[in-house]
Enzyme design. Structure first.
Site, mmCIF file in Angstrom:
data_model
loop_
_atom_site.group_PDB
_atom_site.id
_atom_site.type_symbol
_atom_site.label_atom_id
_atom_site.label_comp_id
_atom_site.label_asym_id
_atom_site.label_seq_id
_atom_site.Cartn_x
_atom_site.Cartn_y
_atom_site.Cartn_z
ATOM 1 N N TYR A 48 0.852 -1.192 0.000
ATOM 2 C CA TYR A 48 0.000 0.000 0.000
ATOM 3 C C TYR A 48 0.886 1.240 0.000
ATOM 4 C CZ TYR A 48 -4.291 2.551 0.341
ATOM 5 O OH TYR A 48 -5.325 3.391 0.043
ATOM 6 N N ARG A 93 -8.973 11.067 -7.865
ATOM 7 C CA ARG A 93 -8.118 11.674 -6.842
ATOM 8 C C ARG A 93 -7.370 10.554 -6.118
ATOM 9 N NH1 ARG A 93 -7.111 12.559 -1.838
ATOM 10 N NH2 ARG A 93 -8.673 10.991 -1.268
ATOM 11 N N LYS A 119 -6.395 -1.995 -1.142
ATOM 12 C CA LYS A 119 -7.262 -1.904 0.044
ATOM 13 C C LYS A 119 -7.827 -3.277 0.409
ATOM 14 C CE LYS A 119 -7.692 2.635 1.060
ATOM 15 N NZ LYS A 119 -7.644 3.262 2.380
ATOM 16 N N GLU A 155 -13.787 5.064 -2.695
ATOM 17 C CA GLU A 155 -12.366 5.331 -2.455
ATOM 18 C C GLU A 155 -11.796 6.266 -3.525
ATOM 19 O OE1 GLU A 155 -9.200 5.130 -0.071
ATOM 20 O OE2 GLU A 155 -10.902 3.773 0.258
ATOM 21 N N ASP A 156 -11.161 7.338 -3.074
ATOM 22 C CA ASP A 156 -10.408 8.252 -3.938
ATOM 23 C C ASP A 156 -11.251 8.874 -5.046
ATOM 24 O OD1 ASP A 156 -8.316 7.811 -2.308
ATOM 25 O OD2 ASP A 156 -7.037 6.800 -3.751
ATOM 26 N N ASP A 206 -14.137 6.073 2.634
ATOM 27 C CA ASP A 206 -12.970 5.924 3.500
ATOM 28 C C ASP A 206 -12.196 7.221 3.645
ATOM 29 O OD1 ASP A 206 -11.150 4.367 5.098
ATOM 30 O OD2 ASP A 206 -9.774 4.408 3.416
ATOM 31 N N ASP A 207 -12.111 8.021 2.573
ATOM 32 C CA ASP A 207 -11.354 9.273 2.636
ATOM 33 C C ASP A 207 -12.011 10.273 3.584
ATOM 34 O OD1 ASP A 207 -9.451 8.544 0.457
ATOM 35 O OD2 ASP A 207 -11.302 8.513 -0.700
ATOM 36 N N ASN A 210 -0.779 11.508 1.969
ATOM 37 C CA ASN A 210 -0.114 10.385 1.305
ATOM 38 C C ASN A 210 0.101 10.689 -0.167
ATOM 39 O OD1 ASN A 210 0.024 8.471 3.482
ATOM 40 N ND2 ASN A 210 -2.195 8.235 3.321
#
Length: 597
Positions: free
Chosen positions: A149, A202, A220, A291-292, A314-315, A454
């Site tokens: 990851y 993103r 993930k 996610e993202d 999650d973000d 990150n």
């Protein structure tokens, strides 16, 4: 005259009272009992043999077995299995234990010249032998997490089309409108319980990577299996390939996605809607993790679906929980209460605003008035401090706009607001420069500084920079790991405030309880559970999160807390077990070889 009954594991013989003590009857009944036991034993043996045969029939045979990563054991097949499965001669004669195989994997892995090559090597292992892959990952989580990851997954996504070996997951593009149900049914595993989906706009702090963002859902879900024990057959990575505005990718002949600008507006929403509803049809009750996604879509998609299906972002929510857990951990070192803190968030996107909302909820739970709680959370975006006088704020930012003169730069904001905690979720490297860090140290005995962006190259500052600028008094955490370093004669290990501590346990708790929805309270209890898992010796070394070697233990504890919320809130669809902890423990997949014969 008599009856033979079974009470649990015991045989009970019932006969008239007058016959009790009759020795001839006792001998007769003894023969009956012996015959019954023999018949039961034969029946059990037959059932066991039939079950083994059924299992054997389900397993691929010959070369197909060796090419199936779900069943392949490589050099660990026993002599009996080689004959039964038609692979004698197709594998070397020597039978290795899984520990010997792990030794071979690590020996080859550590020879690789860089982390991207290590990522490619581990990807190959996952494609060949999933049991061995997850055993290696779980047993060496501290070493391998930065490869599987963040930060290496970011580089892997940037080069995904160039290192592509074989497909994983489901790709859904605008060409699939009207047939997404059919596309999902192409997935070979039918008991999917969790789906991680991205549209690639993103990816971490790296921007629009389009279909190459598939590396994030794949990574993930590997962590769901390694860290929480959710079986890999129950997970599905999905990339919504709606195009990309990254012209360099569209011009790359090896790009794997559709070559078009990003789909926007009603057409985009229609594709997402069809996907979400198709999941309910093909994999009913499955948890969807967004996610993202870019800010423009992340908040509104979460708002649209959170009360319709089982989902979370999650973000927004996972990052919020890990930030709150870090604050709780820091307060174990500084003393005091959360409600007394003044927090400045550098970054007002999904991660920052989600964290702010959860912190407000936590302060309110401590007894603070909600408006007063909001007044203790301040935000800066790319234009400066978020204040009421600004007329360029969206609805999510406006709720944190306070009456205060506008300040354009971070150094001035820290000097003016005098925060006790500075949390970086900006995605911009180096924002916490020496001047900012020295100011934080001047106004606080123990300044709290979280550089959570990150990958590592996007962190607002490094761990060493934070320690050196604050004379070692900082309480520091980062989103990606920093190597331990020596400061004034002592070894410093800093905490990794990564969502890996949160989402696996939340997902397991939701699956265990069959929760219909994922609530903010679940992330609140996840944060509290995580903070409670930090040991005194961790705090002494500067860590405000548990060691990654305890990640299974942490995830199972969080899962228990999340499932408890689901049961208490009447959101569960699975009957409550007598022992919730033991039940959740029993669900956790352990990557060990099973016998096929």
């Amino acid at each position: 005259m008599y009856q033979i009954e079974y009470d649990g594991d015991h045989m009970v013989i019932r006969c008239p009272r007058r016959l009790v003590g009759d020795t001839s009857l006792s001998r007769f009944l003894g023969d009956i009992v012996l015959q019954s036991l023999m018949e039961n034993a034969q029946s059990a043996e037959t059932a066991s043999r039939m079950a083994r045969q059924k299992r054997l029939d389900e397993i691929p045979k010959g070369i197909a077995l060796l090419r199936n990563p779900d069943f392949n054991k490589g050099t660990a097949f026993t002599e009996e299995e080689k004959d039964a499965l038609g692979i004698r001669g197709l594998v070397p004669p020597r039978v290795h234990t899984i520990q010997e195989q792990i030794r071979r994997v690590l020996e080859n892995l550590r020879r690789k010249p860089n982390n991207l090559e290590k990522y490619i090597f581990l990807t190959g292992l996952q494609d060949r032998n999933k049991t061995l892959f997850y055993r290696v990952l779980l047993d060496n989580i501290e070493e391998l997490l930065p490869i599987v990851y963040t930060p290496t997954v970011g580089q892997a996504c940037q080069e995904y089309g160039h290192i592509f070996r074989r497909p994983r997951g489901i790709y859904i593009s605008p060409h699939d409108r009207g047939r997404v149900v059919k596309v999902l049914r192409n997935w070979p595993h039918k008991n999917v319980r969790i789906i991680v989906v991205t549209d690639g706009e993103r990816i971490l702090g790296l921007g629009d990577l389009g279909a190459d963002g598939m590396g994030i859902p794949v990574g993930k879900l590997a962590l769901y299996t390694a860290c929480a024990g959710i079986h890999h057959s129950q997970s599905l990575p999905v990339a919504l390939d709606v195009g990309t505005d990254n012209e360099a990718l569209r011009d790359d002949p090896l790009y794997i996605g559709v070559r078009r600008p990003r789909l926007r507006g009603p057409e985009y929403d229609a594709l997402v809607e069809e996907f979400v509803m198709a999941v309910q049809h093909v994999f009913p009750g499955a948890l969807i993790q967004f996610e993202d996604f870019a800010n423009r879509n992340a908040f509104r998609l979460l708002q649209r679906y959170r009360n319709r299906v089982c989902c979370f972002n999650d973000d927004i929510q996972g990052t919020a929980a890990v930030a709150l857990a870090g604050l709780y951990g820091a307060l174990r070192l500084t003393g005091g209460r959360l409600q007394d803190q003044r927090i400045l968030f550098m970054g007002a996107g999904e991660a920052g605003l989600g964290a702010g909302e959860l912190v407000v909820s936590a302060m309110t739970a401590e007894g603070l008035d909600p408006q007063e709680a909001r007044s203790r959370c301040w935000f800066m975006d790319s234009k400066g401090l978020i204040v009421q006088a600004r007329d360029d704020l969206n609805e999510h930012k406006r709720v944190f706009a306070h009456p205060h003169p506008f300040v354009a730069d971070l150094a001035s904001a820290v000097e003016t607001l005098r925060p006790t905690a500075l949390i970086g979720v900006s995605g911009v490297a180096g924002l916490f420069n020496e001047g900012v860090l020295r100011t934080m140290a001047r106004i606080n005995d123990r300044p709290i500084v979280f550089a959570l962006s990150n990958p590592t190259s996007n962190a607002e500052c490094t761990a060493r920079e934070a320690y050196e600028a604050t004379d070692g008094r900082v309480i520091f955490a980062s989103g990606s790991p920093f190597e331990p370093f020596t400061y004034k004669g002592r070894t410093v290990r800093t905490g990794q405030g990564n969502n890996i501590y949160i989402f696996p346990g939340v997902g397991l708790g939701v699956i265990a309880s069959g929760a219909r929805h994922v609530t903010d309270e679940m992330f609140f209890v996840a944060a509290k559970s995580l903070a409670q898992m930090v040991l005194p010796e961790d705090l002494q070394e500067g860590m405000i999160f548990p060691r990654l070697t305890r990640i299974r233990e942490v995830s199972l504890k969080i899962a228990q807390a999340v499932a408890y919320v689901a049961y208490r809130s009447a959101l569960a669809t699975v009957d409550p077990p007598e022992d919730l902890e033991a039940y959740i423990q029993s669900l956790a997949y352990v990557p060990e070889y099973e016998s096929y014969v």
